[in-house]
Design an enzyme around this catalytic site. Structure first.
Site, PDB file in Angstrom:
ATOM      1  CB  VAL A  26      -0.968   0.003   1.221  1.00  0.00           C
ATOM      2  CG1 VAL A  26      -1.685   1.343   1.351  1.00  0.00           C
ATOM      3  CG2 VAL A  26      -1.964  -1.142   1.087  1.00  0.00           C
ATOM      4  NE  ARG A  74      -6.017 -23.747   3.519  1.00  0.00           N
ATOM      5  CZ  ARG A  74      -4.709 -23.486   3.569  1.00  0.00           C
ATOM      6  NH1 ARG A  74      -4.079 -23.129   2.479  1.00  0.00           N
ATOM      7  NH2 ARG A  74      -4.038 -23.564   4.703  1.00  0.00           N
ATOM      8  CB  SER A  75     -11.593 -18.987  -3.064  1.00  0.00           C
ATOM      9  OG  SER A  75     -12.670 -18.985  -3.987  1.00  0.00           O
ATOM     10  CB  ILE A 129       4.108 -20.896   8.776  1.00  0.00           C
ATOM     11  CG1 ILE A 129       3.119 -22.053   8.611  1.00  0.00           C
ATOM     12  CG2 ILE A 129       3.429 -19.684   9.369  1.00  0.00           C
ATOM     13  CD1 ILE A 129       2.659 -22.659   9.940  1.00  0.00           C
ATOM     14  CG  ASP A 130       3.552 -24.842   5.222  1.00  0.00           C
ATOM     15  OD1 ASP A 130       3.456 -24.747   6.458  1.00  0.00           O
ATOM     16  OD2 ASP A 130       2.615 -25.206   4.494  1.00  0.00           O
ATOM     17  CG  MET A 172       1.070 -26.636  11.616  1.00  0.00           C
ATOM     18  SD  MET A 172       0.225 -25.065  11.387  1.00  0.00           S
ATOM     19  CE  MET A 172      -1.441 -25.536  11.829  1.00  0.00           C
ATOM     20  CE  LYS A 216      21.435 -37.328  24.007  1.00  0.00           C
ATOM     21  NZ  LYS A 216      20.977 -36.080  23.498  1.00  0.00           N
ATOM     22  CB  ILE A 255       0.606 -21.936  19.456  1.00  0.00           C
ATOM     23  CG1 ILE A 255       1.487 -23.177  19.351  1.00  0.00           C
ATOM     24  CG2 ILE A 255      -0.516 -22.158  20.426  1.00  0.00           C
ATOM     25  CD1 ILE A 255       2.350 -23.388  20.592  1.00  0.00           C
ATOM     26  NE  ARG A 257      -2.310 -20.746   9.723  1.00  0.00           N
ATOM     27  CZ  ARG A 257      -3.223 -21.489   9.070  1.00  0.00           C
ATOM     28  NH1 ARG A 257      -2.886 -22.652   8.550  1.00  0.00           N
ATOM     29  NH2 ARG A 257      -4.441 -21.075   8.939  1.00  0.00           N
TER      30      ARG A 257
HETATM   31  O1  F6P Z   1       0.166 -23.887   4.864  1.00  0.00           O
HETATM   32  C1  F6P Z   1       0.200 -23.483   6.194  1.00  0.00           C
HETATM   33  C2  F6P Z   1      -0.407 -24.516   7.093  1.00  0.00           C
HETATM   34  O2  F6P Z   1      -0.403 -24.045   8.435  1.00  0.00           O
HETATM   35  C3  F6P Z   1       0.233 -25.911   7.014  1.00  0.00           C
HETATM   36  O3  F6P Z   1       1.428 -25.986   7.765  1.00  0.00           O
HETATM   37  C4  F6P Z   1      -0.887 -26.782   7.505  1.00  0.00           C
HETATM   38  O4  F6P Z   1      -0.759 -28.101   7.031  1.00  0.00           O
HETATM   39  C5  F6P Z   1      -2.068 -26.122   6.896  1.00  0.00           C
HETATM   40  O5  F6P Z   1      -1.747 -24.754   6.728  1.00  0.00           O
HETATM   41  C6  F6P Z   1      -3.361 -26.205   7.665  1.00  0.00           C
HETATM   42  O6  F6P Z   1      -4.343 -25.591   6.907  1.00  0.00           O
HETATM   43  P1  F6P Z   1      -5.755 -25.157   7.446  1.00  0.00           P
HETATM   44  O7  F6P Z   1      -5.539 -24.131   8.521  1.00  0.00           O
HETATM   45  O8  F6P Z   1      -6.478 -24.594   6.270  1.00  0.00           O
HETATM   46  O9  F6P Z   1      -6.384 -26.400   7.962  1.00  0.00           O
END
Ligand code: F6P
Length: 324
Positions: A26, A74-75, A129-130, A172, A216, A255, A257
């Protein structure tokens, strides 16, 4: 022809730093005196004509906020020919001549299809995040996610070593092990199980057994959600059958994300948001902007999701060596 009207959307899973990227898009558009629209809920907002005009002040005080002020989705509708045609109508109605999409591989896939079908000028920004997009060393959100996960791992370690207990911690990453790899190294994990490497339960059991015999105090196994051997619960049960050890499972989930983006994510988002608008202005589109070796690079959409981004196998080896 010079562009006049730009729009920005966030799509797919939210990632910390998306707001910093929106802000950069922006503010850069305003700098170049372009009109800028924010599309709500990803491609679905384009389909449903759900957008707002943004100004300099619309993005004040958001650089530090997680999630996305535009909302995301996710459309499924956008994936259909009818949905895409409706989206194109929104593009035409507002005379949008440059679109910036922020998201992961599904977002880049959608951008490629839309561009191919209607010739819309689109630039992508990697926000997931992946960290699994080809064409950038890091994606926006990855650094925050691994730091969030690391905080949790550190806290679990206290219990693991106090009770001398075996832990399986699921992180994740869908089908990619970047989060698992980074958290494993930074968290001093004993083992990591990621989709990019084959998981052998007998070998895992053997190594855990050696660790226990060695004295350990705690054993932490990081499990990527996409590991081919199953999720953390499944793997833990398989291990338990061969190794009679008390164990616990922790699935870190969302947590990872959420929360405020780290400095690294804000910096990356600011650079890439700026680069995306500059690209459109100079006639570069049909690609994702990324940062490789600290340089801005442009990768055609298709390559970003069809070319496999490789994990650094050396890190995998280091984790093994350091936890011996
Ligand atoms: O792509 C990001 C992510 O957090 C992945 O790590 C995970 O598998 C997926 O999204 C989960 O997707 P949703 O929140 O749509 O179930």
């Amino acid at each position: 022809m010079a562009i006049k009207n730009v729009a920005v959307l966030t799509s797919g899973g939210d990632a910390p730093g998306m707001n910093a990227a929106i802000r950069a898009v922006v503010r850069t558009a305003v700098h170049y005196r372009l009109k800028i629209y924010g599309i709500k809920y990803g491609y679905q907002g384009l389909v449903e004509n759900d957008l707002i005009e943004l100004h300099r002040g619309s993005v004040a005080n958001i650089i530090q906020r997680g999630g996305t002020i535009l909302g995301t989705a996710r459309s499924r509708e956008f994936e259909t020919s009818k949905g895409m045609t409706k989206a194109k109508r929104t593009i035409d109605r507002y005379q949008i001549d440059g679109l910036v999409v922020i998201g992961g591989n599904g977002t880049m896939r959608g951008a490629n299809a839309f561009m191919k079908k209607f010739g819309v000028k689109i630039v992508g920004i990697p926000g997931t995040i992946d960290n699994d997009l080809f064409g950038t060393d890091f994606t926006i959100g990855f650094d925050t996610a691994i730091n969030n996960a690391l905080d949790a791992v550190d806290q679990i370690r206290d219990t693991a070593s106090s009770l001398e207990r075996l832990f399986f911690i699921e992180v994740m990453g869908r089908e990619a092990g970047f989060i698992g790899l980074a958290v494993g190294l930074a968290g001093g994990a004993e083992e990591i199980l990621i989709p990019e490497t084959r998981t052998s339960i007998p070998e895992l059991v053997k190594r855990l057994n050696e660790n226990i015999k060695k004295g350990k105090k705690s054993n932490i196994v990081i499990v990527s959600e996409g590991d081919e051997a199953g999720n953390a619960f499944t793997i833990a049960r398989k291990v338990k059958r061969a190794l009679n050890e008390d164990y616990r499972v922790a699935v870190l989930g969302y947590i990872q994300r959420g929360g405020k983006p780290t400095a690294n994510d804000r910096i990356l988002a600011s650079k890439l948001g700026n680069a995306a608008v500059r690209a459109l202005k100079t006639g570069i589109y049909g690609c994702m902007v990324g940062e490789v070796n600290q340089k801005i690079v442009y990768t055609p959409f298709k390559k970003t999701y069809s070319k496999k981004k490789r994990i650094n196998k050396k890190i995998y080896q280091i984790i093994r060596t350091l936890s011996e």
